[in-house]
Design a protein around this motif. Sequence first.
Motif, PDB file in Angstrom:
ATOM      1  N   SER A 134       0.912  -1.381  -0.030  1.00 34.54           N
ATOM      2  CA  SER A 134       0.110  -0.096   0.001  1.00 34.54           C
ATOM      3  C   SER A 134       0.874   1.174   0.006  1.00 34.54           C
ATOM      4  CB  SER A 134      -0.924   0.013   1.228  1.00 34.54           C
ATOM      5  OG  SER A 134      -0.343   0.361   2.633  1.00 34.54           O
ATOM      6  N   ASP A 135       0.089   2.263  -0.462  1.00 32.59           N
ATOM      7  CA  ASP A 135       1.136   3.793  -0.591  1.00 32.59           C
ATOM      8  C   ASP A 135       1.590   4.295   0.911  1.00 32.59           C
ATOM      9  OD1 ASP A 135       0.396   3.482  -3.177  1.00 32.59           O
ATOM     10  OD2 ASP A 135      -1.018   5.393  -3.028  1.00 32.59           O
ATOM     11  N   SER A 136       0.966   3.668   1.868  1.00 30.01           N
ATOM     12  CA  SER A 136       1.407   4.227   3.209  1.00 30.01           C
ATOM     13  C   SER A 136       2.417   3.227   4.074  1.00 30.01           C
ATOM     14  CB  SER A 136       0.146   3.978   4.295  1.00 30.01           C
ATOM     15  OG  SER A 136      -0.317   2.776   4.417  1.00 30.01           O
ATOM     16  N   ASP A 137       2.828   1.951   3.266  1.00 33.57           N
ATOM     17  CA  ASP A 137       4.029   1.345   3.747  1.00 33.57           C
ATOM     18  C   ASP A 137       5.470   2.073   3.370  1.00 33.57           C
ATOM     19  OD1 ASP A 137       2.380  -0.972   4.627  1.00 33.57           O
ATOM     20  OD2 ASP A 137       2.230  -1.401   2.404  1.00 33.57           O
ATOM     21  N   ILE A 138       6.254   1.547   4.201  1.00 32.48           N
ATOM     22  CA  ILE A 138       7.520   2.311   4.219  1.00 32.48           C
ATOM     23  C   ILE A 138       8.759   1.257   4.063  1.00 32.48           C
ATOM     24  CG2 ILE A 138       6.999   4.257   5.759  1.00 32.48           C
ATOM     25  CD1 ILE A 138       8.009   2.781   8.102  1.00 32.48           C
ATOM     26  N   PHE A 139       9.579   1.711   3.107  1.00 25.08           N
ATOM     27  CA  PHE A 139      10.842   0.839   2.757  1.00 25.08           C
ATOM     28  C   PHE A 139      11.956   1.608   3.436  1.00 25.08           C
ATOM     29  CE2 PHE A 139       7.747   0.929  -0.664  1.00 25.08           C
ATOM     30  CZ  PHE A 139       7.605  -0.362  -1.119  1.00 25.08           C
ATOM     31  N   ARG A 140      12.985   0.748   3.815  1.00 22.46           N
ATOM     32  CA  ARG A 140      14.221   1.162   3.903  1.00 22.46           C
ATOM     33  C   ARG A 140      15.016   1.567   2.453  1.00 22.46           C
ATOM     34  NH1 ARG A 140      19.547  -0.810   7.558  1.00 22.46           N
ATOM     35  NH2 ARG A 140      21.054   0.271   6.598  1.00 22.46           N
ATOM     36  N   ASN A 176       8.686  -5.890   3.540  1.00 26.91           N
ATOM     37  CA  ASN A 176       9.946  -6.882   3.636  1.00 26.91           C
ATOM     38  C   ASN A 176      10.719  -6.601   2.317  1.00 26.91           C
ATOM     39  OD1 ASN A 176       9.120  -7.832   5.847  1.00 26.91           O
ATOM     40  ND2 ASN A 176       8.375  -9.579   5.301  1.00 26.91           N
ATOM     41  N   LEU A 177      12.129  -7.113   2.322  1.00 26.13           N
ATOM     42  CA  LEU A 177      12.871  -6.639   1.141  1.00 26.13           C
ATOM     43  C   LEU A 177      13.526  -8.213   0.830  1.00 26.13           C
ATOM     44  CD1 LEU A 177      14.980  -3.467   2.172  1.00 26.13           C
ATOM     45  CD2 LEU A 177      12.880  -3.931   1.223  1.00 26.13           C
ATOM     46  N   TYR A 178      13.593  -8.364  -0.251  1.00 30.40           N
ATOM     47  CA  TYR A 178      14.002  -9.694  -0.984  1.00 30.40           C
ATOM     48  C   TYR A 178      15.166  -9.623  -1.860  1.00 30.40           C
ATOM     49  CZ  TYR A 178       9.578 -10.988   1.304  1.00 30.40           C
ATOM     50  OH  TYR A 178       8.612 -11.261   2.083  1.00 30.40           O
ATOM     51  N   GLY A 194      22.491   5.200   4.389  1.00 35.47           N
ATOM     52  CA  GLY A 194      21.507   4.110   3.682  1.00 35.47           C
ATOM     53  C   GLY A 194      20.370   3.798   4.555  1.00 35.47           C
ATOM     54  N   GLY A 195      20.383   4.224   5.622  1.00 37.64           N
ATOM     55  CA  GLY A 195      19.219   3.692   6.599  1.00 37.64           C
ATOM     56  C   GLY A 195      18.024   4.457   6.589  1.00 37.64           C
ATOM     57  N   MET A 196      17.592   5.356   6.020  1.00 42.32           N
ATOM     58  CA  MET A 196      16.296   6.103   5.849  1.00 42.32           C
ATOM     59  C   MET A 196      15.161   5.108   5.694  1.00 42.32           C
ATOM     60  SD  MET A 196      14.367   8.544   6.523  1.00 42.32           S
ATOM     61  CE  MET A 196      15.469   9.833   6.790  1.00 42.32           C
ATOM     62  N   LYS A 197      14.065   5.135   6.446  1.00 40.47           N
ATOM     63  CA  LYS A 197      12.785   4.331   5.979  1.00 40.47           C
ATOM     64  C   LYS A 197      11.952   5.427   5.804  1.00 40.47           C
ATOM     65  CE  LYS A 197      14.933   2.662   9.111  1.00 40.47           C
ATOM     66  NZ  LYS A 197      16.295   2.535   9.335  1.00 40.47           N
ATOM     67  N   ILE A 198      10.974   5.201   4.576  1.00 47.61           N
ATOM     68  CA  ILE A 198      10.079   6.243   4.187  1.00 47.61           C
ATOM     69  C   ILE A 198       9.123   5.531   3.237  1.00 47.61           C
ATOM     70  CG2 ILE A 198      11.486   7.219   2.535  1.00 47.61           C
ATOM     71  CD1 ILE A 198      10.554  10.001   3.475  1.00 47.61           C
ATOM     72  N   ILE A 257      10.093   2.639  -5.897  1.00 50.58           N
ATOM     73  CA  ILE A 257      10.907   1.751  -5.059  1.00 50.58           C
ATOM     74  C   ILE A 257      10.346   0.279  -5.147  1.00 50.58           C
ATOM     75  CG2 ILE A 257      11.664   1.400  -2.575  1.00 50.58           C
ATOM     76  CD1 ILE A 257      10.668   4.196  -1.879  1.00 50.58           C
ATOM     77  N   THR A 258      11.272  -0.672  -5.199  1.00 48.94           N
ATOM     78  CA  THR A 258      10.854  -1.981  -5.315  1.00 48.94           C
ATOM     79  C   THR A 258      11.375  -2.744  -4.361  1.00 48.94           C
ATOM     80  OG1 THR A 258      10.847  -4.147  -6.636  1.00 48.94           O
ATOM     81  CG2 THR A 258      12.740  -2.363  -7.035  1.00 48.94           C
ATOM     82  N   ASN A 259      10.756  -3.584  -3.783  1.00 50.45           N
ATOM     83  CA  ASN A 259      11.248  -4.340  -2.621  1.00 50.45           C
ATOM     84  C   ASN A 259      12.003  -5.740  -3.145  1.00 50.45           C
ATOM     85  OD1 ASN A 259       8.741  -5.410  -3.445  1.00 50.45           O
ATOM     86  ND2 ASN A 259       8.206  -6.269  -1.128  1.00 50.45           N
ATOM     87  N   GLY A 260      12.119  -6.052  -4.361  1.00 51.15           N
ATOM     88  CA  GLY A 260      12.816  -7.288  -4.853  1.00 51.15           C
ATOM     89  C   GLY A 260      12.423  -7.303  -6.203  1.00 51.15           C
ATOM     90  N   ILE A 261      13.609  -7.552  -6.995  1.00 55.79           N
ATOM     91  CA  ILE A 261      13.460  -7.959  -8.430  1.00 55.79           C
ATOM     92  C   ILE A 261      14.512  -8.926  -9.066  1.00 55.79           C
ATOM     93  CG2 ILE A 261      12.402  -5.619  -9.341  1.00 55.79           C
ATOM     94  CD1 ILE A 261      15.199  -4.539  -9.937  1.00 55.79           C
TER      95      ILE A 261
END
Length: 384
Positions: A73-79, A222-224, A263-267, A352-356
């Motif tokens: 969802s748009d409200s989810d946050i990534f490193r 989650n990052l993969y 590299g540690g910002m989460k947003i 932003i992608t969490n795995g490709i």
Amino acid sequence: MKLKLSRAVLVAFSFIFLNLASFAQETTVEQEFEKVMQKYSAVGASVAVVKNGKIIYTHSFGVKNLEDKTPLSDSDIFRIASISKSFSATSIMQLVEQGKLHLDDDFGDLVGFKIRNPKFPDEKITLKMALSHTSSLNDSQGYLNLDIINPEKNPNWAKCYNDYKPGTKFDYCNLNFNLIGTIIEKTSGERFDNYVKKHVLNPLGLYAGYCVDSLDSNRFVNLYEYHPDNKSFTLAAAAYAPRRAEIKNYVMGYSTPIFSPTGGMKISATDLAKYMIMHMNYGTSNGVKIISKKSAKQMQTALTDDEGYGLAIRSADDLIPNVQLKGHSGSAYGLYSTMFFSPKDKFGFVTITNGINATYTGDFPDFSRAAINCLYNAFIKKKP
């Protein structure tokens, strides 16, 4: 009455038509973006598009985790990895504007121990060199703590330096920015994560941060990491490690790499787009001034011709054909992020992608290149 009714009807029909056209456009771009997702085996992706200085489109594709297939969802946050560097550089520019720092200050004097390339012991390494990756430092010994470059802590400290004169060449180095984080602490008297939150994030109204425990863990994506040999993904569990024991024994001005200024910002993608608008507008967004126009332009001015890198903001002239952009990218733990914008034409993109399945053409992953071009063609490119 008839004339008024006719106008009212025309207005109503115009409203309906515009909304239908907008819906059709979004449906088309989402179909095209799904093709990009499939081509590069993307787990999930969040995007935001800015046009005329405003966010006009946000969307999330795929899932935030592979275990239970929860939709992203748009409200989810990534490193977000190395885009984080621009937050550190923005903080430095604030302190420079206050007269507490100067870009030509000796880097070692600011950090608190000697930082000199042993092959060029008389050449001062400046704060500006560190911000632009021209310091001659390297990551060969790692960058997760300061002991590696501290002559009193590591007998191999000299290996942290390249063979060329400081200020003459570009070499992307994460250690530069973990050291910069310590300078923010020593200069401001505030812990690094708290400084960025108080002076950059909160004024812009962003839900983000460097400290894992200051954020809602339910919103972490989650990052993969992808394994091309068997076409599978594995969870990068360390991406959101809270490091509570290290924080408990925190030493101001030295333990800073715990929060990873490099590299540690989460947003979220949406909030990153709001931050991007500030840089697009040369330091100000919605009447809130974060840095001066002079500082913002300095960050965006390339100091090296071949890489086009300024102070944590780089140029990208080949990401979209014949379009000049400014911004930064990031990659870590299987995540790939991009934040690029045109300060002249007031448009920009966050992806932003969490795995490709990551393949590259030039400096950018093919997924990121395809994603940005998909959004550009749909929302920005002028139709013939």
